[in-house]
Scaffold this active site. Sequence first.
Site, PDB file in Angstrom:
ATOM      1  N   GLU A 229      10.735   1.779  -0.836  1.00  0.00           N
ATOM      2  CA  GLU A 229      10.846   0.561   0.061  1.00  0.00           C
ATOM      3  C   GLU A 229       9.829  -0.165  -0.521  1.00  0.00           C
ATOM      4  OE1 GLU A 229       8.281   2.047   2.803  1.00  0.00           O
ATOM      5  OE2 GLU A 229       8.053   2.462   0.745  1.00  0.00           O
TER       6      GLU A 229
ATOM      7  N   GLU B 203       6.224   1.274  -1.039  1.00  0.00           N
ATOM      8  CA  GLU B 203       6.034   2.058  -2.342  1.00  0.00           C
ATOM      9  C   GLU B 203       5.934   3.418  -2.310  1.00  0.00           C
ATOM     10  OE1 GLU B 203       2.775  -0.440  -4.329  1.00  0.00           O
ATOM     11  OE2 GLU B 203       4.365  -0.946  -5.428  1.00  0.00           O
TER      12      GLU B 203
ATOM     13  N   TRP C 282     -11.066   0.685  -2.275  1.00  0.00           N
ATOM     14  CA  TRP C 282     -12.207   1.544  -2.131  1.00  0.00           C
ATOM     15  C   TRP C 282     -12.688   2.037  -3.561  1.00  0.00           C
ATOM     16  CZ3 TRP C 282      -7.010   2.434  -0.514  1.00  0.00           C
ATOM     17  CH2 TRP C 282      -6.686   1.861   1.255  1.00  0.00           C
TER      18      TRP C 282
END
Length: 702
Positions: free
Chosen positions: A452, A455, A342
């Site tokens: 995990e 993140e 983005w």
Amino acid sequence: MSRKLIKYLPLLVLASSVLSGCSNNVSSIKIDRFNNISAVNGPGEEDTWASAQKQGVGTANNYVSKVWFTLANGAISEVYYPTIDTADVKEIKFIVTDGKSFVSDETKDTISKVEKFTDKSLGYKLVNTDKKGRYRITKEIFTDVKRNSLIMKAKFEALEGSIHDYKLYLAYDPHIKNQGSYNEGYVIKANNNEMLMAKRDNVYTALSSNIGWKGYSIGYYKVNDIMTDLDENKQMTKHYDSARGNIIEGAEIDLKKNSQFEIVLSFGNSEDEAVKASIETLSENYDSLKSAYIDEWEKYCNSLNNFNGKANSLYYNSMMILKASEDKTNKGAYIASLSIPWGDGQGDDNTGGYHLVWSRDLYHVANAFIAAGDVDSANRSLDYLAKVVKDNGMIPQNTWISGKPYWTGIQLDEQADPIILSYRLRRYDLYDSLVKPLADFIIKMGPKTGQERWEEIGGYSPATMAAEVAGLTCAAYIAEQNKDYESAQKYQEKADNWQKLIDNLTYTEHGPLENGQYYIRIAGLPDPNADFTISIANGGGVYDQKEIVDPSFLELVRLGVKSPDDPKILNTLRVVDSTIKVDTPKGPSWYRYNHDGYGEPSKTELYHGAGKGRLWPLLTGERGMYEIAAGKDATPYLKAMENFANEGGIISEQVWEDTGLPTDSASPLNWAHAEYVVLFPSNIEHKVLDMPDIVYKRYVAK
């Protein structure tokens, strides 16, 4: 355009070339610096980075030319130098006017088509046709293999009227050293060639043309830069030759002189380095430069496994993208993506983007190199990881290519992955520097992970526990090879214990989805049946841990920790497919998990910290790997990944549900390309090629 020269500097360059023995050397350069009219009303408005929807990425396939480029919206977008984590350019684009009634920006007002020079090179031809049918711009873009220069050959054609009815301008937006603000721009004449210079600290750029400039101006962004000037006046009326701030450098192409021309952007750690590179590149024969660039990449592709002639264009393109993602100073440092997700909504505060190193992504990239037969590149990546292990025995969440941490989360799968890679490469020599520190850290911190693999949240993750068990099993074997039998026993006992605990810690039997029995995304408590709420990142909301599922549990099979026909695996597959699978026009894909907020809220809004996560093509590849493990055909998933690739052969991080087309998330995502590369031969050989066999033999084949 006549200018008064107020500075004359004869410069003697002693070095003959970036590469010794190259032709067209320039030994003496005379530099005249213009300093008449400085831009006013600075420093300019805040700018952003470019769109992450890349049409192409490229660099010379050597360690000499340290320039990487990207393409987006029909134009050059971020360019990196001298390291792959240092962006110096936002954009270089053309603007067309008739001088009186219209202004047309090629990045917004054309239909852009991209072609590769060949299937086995990262050189590109862009054809941008005006949506109103008035003109066409054709560009060829690649880098000089011997110098720090980006080359663009452009041709302007009038589709309506004649060339003389149009004015053509070039806009260059420097963002040197990952910053758009407070760059310095100025103009010089070097050996009678006018160059637009930009600098920040010790990085310089020189923009030049083989036909010179009809005019030029350096202004402040959205104040008096060339784009603002053209929007207001339809032709260049400002003629500034220096500015310091958020600057845009602009120049007019003299179409009466030639409608086909070459543009060169050169880089250096000093003004003379950048200028010299520019002059030397412009003095070389264009076709020879292009051929040399293509030849390097074709030689690399021809060295790869071709699987008895079955290798296709996406396989080769994926391998080149992965190969091009290595830094040329810190060898083995492969970044996650030559993009900033983005980016057209991200400013100077986002200095890292995805041009950083993640241990997990690097593991997948290395596995792709192994599958393709480029074991040397895989070994370099492992050597690099050994250098970034910290004193406490862990690898940071992600790092700059220097090894300096960027984010500071602790993810235990990222500690296990290098151990598994060491086993696959038989790199027992890295036991003391890499394997043992990481294994000890896993035992100290696990099985609960700080984050995990997405993140975002800590707890007991089936995917992370799969990596922990596989990593410790591989560590035990490597410890034995190093005659550290005490550690070997410790690692294997812990792996066996945690393998038995996976279901107790991550498999609920009282969930609200389907029949209530499945692996959950993550358990915040060591009880997957507990009523415990977790907060979904990126504005996703708060939910009971039993409500959230994730395809990542398939790592249990991929890493050889669980059988593909284990009833708990099959139960979870049904729940995941009914909850987060979407069949797009291009093929099936999955969300990371239900209620994911990491993505654009809609097609008209960029992601700014909260939104809706979209579909991830890499998860399509992971499902294909599961199907192979289960003895089934993965072709539908392979074809879906091929369909998700754009015209330039690039696979993005996320795609839209209704079209399967890329969102503005990271593109290319190297993890996705690596997934495709490993899936391709795995499907041919009917075998999960990156599964650590020692783990499978212990827990599944026993």
